[in-house]
Enzyme design. Sequence first.
Site, PDB file in Angstrom:
ATOM      1  N   ARG A 143       0.823  -1.218   0.000  1.00  0.00           N
ATOM      2  CA  ARG A 143       0.000   0.000   0.000  1.00  0.00           C
ATOM      3  C   ARG A 143       0.856   1.268   0.000  1.00  0.00           C
ATOM      4  O   ARG A 143       0.555   2.257   0.662  1.00  0.00           O
ATOM      5  CB  ARG A 143      -0.976  -0.008   1.185  1.00  0.00           C
ATOM      6  CG  ARG A 143      -1.911  -1.202   1.184  1.00  0.00           C
ATOM      7  CD  ARG A 143      -2.794  -1.228  -0.056  1.00  0.00           C
ATOM      8  NE  ARG A 143      -3.637  -2.426  -0.084  1.00  0.00           N
ATOM      9  CZ  ARG A 143      -3.334  -3.555  -0.749  1.00  0.00           C
ATOM     10  NH1 ARG A 143      -2.209  -3.632  -1.459  1.00  0.00           N
ATOM     11  NH2 ARG A 143      -4.151  -4.585  -0.717  1.00  0.00           N
ATOM     12  N   SER A 178     -11.524  -2.038   1.941  1.00  0.00           N
ATOM     13  CA  SER A 178     -10.864  -2.421   3.186  1.00  0.00           C
ATOM     14  C   SER A 178     -10.541  -1.173   3.993  1.00  0.00           C
ATOM     15  O   SER A 178      -9.923  -0.233   3.491  1.00  0.00           O
ATOM     16  CB  SER A 178      -9.579  -3.194   2.896  1.00  0.00           C
ATOM     17  OG  SER A 178      -9.868  -4.416   2.248  1.00  0.00           O
ATOM     18  N   GLU A 238      -6.390   2.442   6.019  1.00  0.00           N
ATOM     19  CA  GLU A 238      -6.007   2.370   4.614  1.00  0.00           C
ATOM     20  C   GLU A 238      -6.730   3.442   3.813  1.00  0.00           C
ATOM     21  O   GLU A 238      -6.261   3.885   2.776  1.00  0.00           O
ATOM     22  CB  GLU A 238      -6.340   0.983   4.055  1.00  0.00           C
ATOM     23  CG  GLU A 238      -5.944   0.792   2.610  1.00  0.00           C
ATOM     24  CD  GLU A 238      -6.106  -0.640   2.126  1.00  0.00           C
ATOM     25  OE1 GLU A 238      -6.553  -0.839   1.001  1.00  0.00           O
ATOM     26  OE2 GLU A 238      -5.773  -1.554   2.906  1.00  0.00           O
TER      27      GLU A 238
END
Length: 304
Positions: free
Chosen positions: A179, A229, A299
């Site tokens: 990420r 998510s 996230e």
Amino acid sequence: MNSFEALKYELRRACPGIKLLEQVPMCEHTTFRIGGPVALMALPQTAEETLTAIRVARGMDIRPFLLGRGSNLLCADGAVSRFVIKTNPGLNQIERVGPTELRCGAGVSMREAACFAQRCSLTGLEFAHGIPGTLGGGVVMNAGAYHGELSDVVAETTALNREGEIVTLRGKEQDFAYRHSAFLDGGMVVLHSILRLQPGDPAAIQARMDRLLYLRRERQPLEWPSAGSTFKRPAGGFAAALIDQCGLKGLTVGGAQVSEKHAGFVINRGGATCSDVLRLTDQIRERVARETGIELELEIRRLS
């Protein structure tokens, strides 16, 4: 004349045909269906208009926010004093540029890129078929699913840097990690990427995409608005498993809820606000940290 009025004037002078919208509700432009109005939004129809809009804003010390499908985004509830540029109208080109290479604009949806690859008999992008975002946002976050990440297939990325120059980063220069990428801090704006794939059987590729889409529908709360998510995967574990372990499925604050189907998703059950989501995620992080000793990290990107 305030800064956004001045920006609007300069944009119309530099791009006479550019479409500009004022006080646009971000709840209409995010998959979470949350967010107040932004001061100004541009919908450039070409790559040239997109580049001009970015350069004009930067020249006025206004940092534009590049928006794709709004799939990993939580926007503030009240008025948001930001200039937003939608990427999918102007950066939506996709083409085959080699035996196994595709050039995809930042505004191309991940699903569209995967389907285009399948039609070209190219494999390696099936994991992206169900990711509800655009390639630009995916590259910035090194998006992934089902044991695949964009870093596996992105050979190079062309971007606009802080100085207004178009640069191309190749291979390790893109600094991909979980990420993370070299483009994450907002200093560079992704324009397009070259994806390097492998020859494959189109029927087998389609079958794998169908299988992964089935798994998503079975396991994830796709019937509710969300930003995907909610938390990054912590070292040595999974956020959803930790949240479930702490008995937090179904925990609700206002209209926001920890999905009872998949604990890794915070969903909008109706009328959820940014404040609801943040209060809920704070409770999740505090409980998980207290019971497991593991600190969860969001996230989801925020716009305020």
